[in-house]
Design a protein around this motif. Sequence first.
Motif, short mmCIF file in Angstrom:
data_model
loop_
_atom_site.label_atom_id
_atom_site.label_comp_id
_atom_site.label_asym_id
_atom_site.label_seq_id
_atom_site.Cartn_x
_atom_site.Cartn_y
_atom_site.Cartn_z
N SER A 53 0.82 -1.21 0.00
CA SER A 53 0.00 0.00 0.00
C SER A 53 0.86 1.26 0.00
CB SER A 53 -0.93 -0.01 1.22
OG SER A 53 -1.67 1.19 1.30
N SER A 56 2.58 1.86 -3.33
CA SER A 56 1.59 2.33 -4.31
C SER A 56 1.29 3.81 -4.11
CB SER A 56 0.31 1.50 -4.19
OG SER A 56 -0.68 2.00 -5.06
N TYR A 61 4.98 1.45 -7.40
CA TYR A 61 4.22 0.20 -7.33
C TYR A 61 5.12 -1.01 -7.52
CZ TYR A 61 0.58 -3.24 -8.32
OH TYR A 61 -0.23 -4.35 -8.29
N THR A 63 4.83 -5.56 -7.14
CA THR A 63 3.89 -6.66 -7.00
C THR A 63 3.98 -7.26 -5.60
OG1 THR A 63 5.44 -8.36 -7.77
CG2 THR A 63 4.13 -7.21 -9.45
N THR A 64 2.88 -7.85 -5.15
CA THR A 64 2.86 -8.46 -3.82
C THR A 64 3.86 -9.61 -3.73
OG1 THR A 64 0.97 -9.82 -4.51
CG2 THR A 64 0.49 -7.81 -3.27
N ASP A 128 -5.17 -7.56 -5.24
CA ASP A 128 -3.81 -7.04 -5.29
C ASP A 128 -2.85 -8.06 -5.88
OD1 ASP A 128 -4.29 -4.53 -4.18
OD2 ASP A 128 -4.06 -5.23 -2.13
N CYS A 153 -4.85 -5.35 -9.63
CA CYS A 153 -4.22 -4.04 -9.47
C CYS A 153 -2.96 -3.91 -10.31
CB CYS A 153 -3.91 -3.77 -8.00
SG CYS A 153 -5.38 -3.52 -6.98
N ASP A 154 -2.35 -5.06 -10.68
CA ASP A 154 -1.17 -5.01 -11.53
C ASP A 154 -1.46 -4.31 -12.85
OD1 ASP A 154 0.24 -6.32 -9.60
OD2 ASP A 154 0.46 -8.20 -10.69
N GLY A 159 -2.36 0.13 -6.17
CA GLY A 159 -2.95 -0.92 -5.36
C GLY A 159 -4.01 -0.42 -4.38
#
Length: 237
Positions: A53, A56, A61, A63-64, A128, A153-154, A159
């Motif tokens: 978060s 973002s 940004y 990725t998780t 996410d 969200c990608d 995100g």
Amino acid sequence: MPDVVFDIIGTCIGYDVMIDAITNRIGDKLLKYQCNPELFFNAWGTACERDFSYLSQIGHYQTTKKILRATFFRTLYQAGIEDPKEFANEEDLEYLSNEWLKLKCRPELPELWSKLRENGLTIWCLTDGDRERVKGYFKNSNLEMPEENIISCDSLGVGKPTPEVYTYMLSKLPNNGKDAWFGAAHMWDCCAAKKAGFKTAWTNVYEKYPCEDIFGAPDIIADGLIDLGDKIIAATV
């Protein structure tokens, strides 16, 4: 009929696979530091959500999956392990990262989605996680979900809980999401969705306590996923 948008990881997808993986790989060693595998995973996963978060929000940004890998040794250190790279190694991280791809749907989810669809509601996913990984979770569980109804969200480069994510989701729905529901096991997710214009339904399968004094009240508070579906249907049909 209205649409129902679900958060995926944590809400529809449970974490049992990861907790079992941590238990099998480093569980006994964690216990020597008075840290059980579930507590370690919650610390690791929650920190990952926070960093996702924050990055973002500042326009950086990530990725998780990348964040989860990057924060593994940091979480070990914060659990009281002074030398995390002596405690665990890259092979341990690789193993746990691969197990992250094997998560499965919560047992109640097929019945929940069947009920909603039988009553004319259309199901969407807002996640996410990356789309291919989320598709894999549904495949792991033999659960059908149309690819076009999975919004990651990608694809937005921003995100949750950034407001733009929810307004974008509303714009994808018929009539700009008028009367659409948002279902989640995270109260921060419901709070953000409600501000964007969704009706919100929270289930206690992950957080247990809604903490309404800080997040405000969702439209529905449910005890499990089936109760969530029953209450959405009762408020809609």
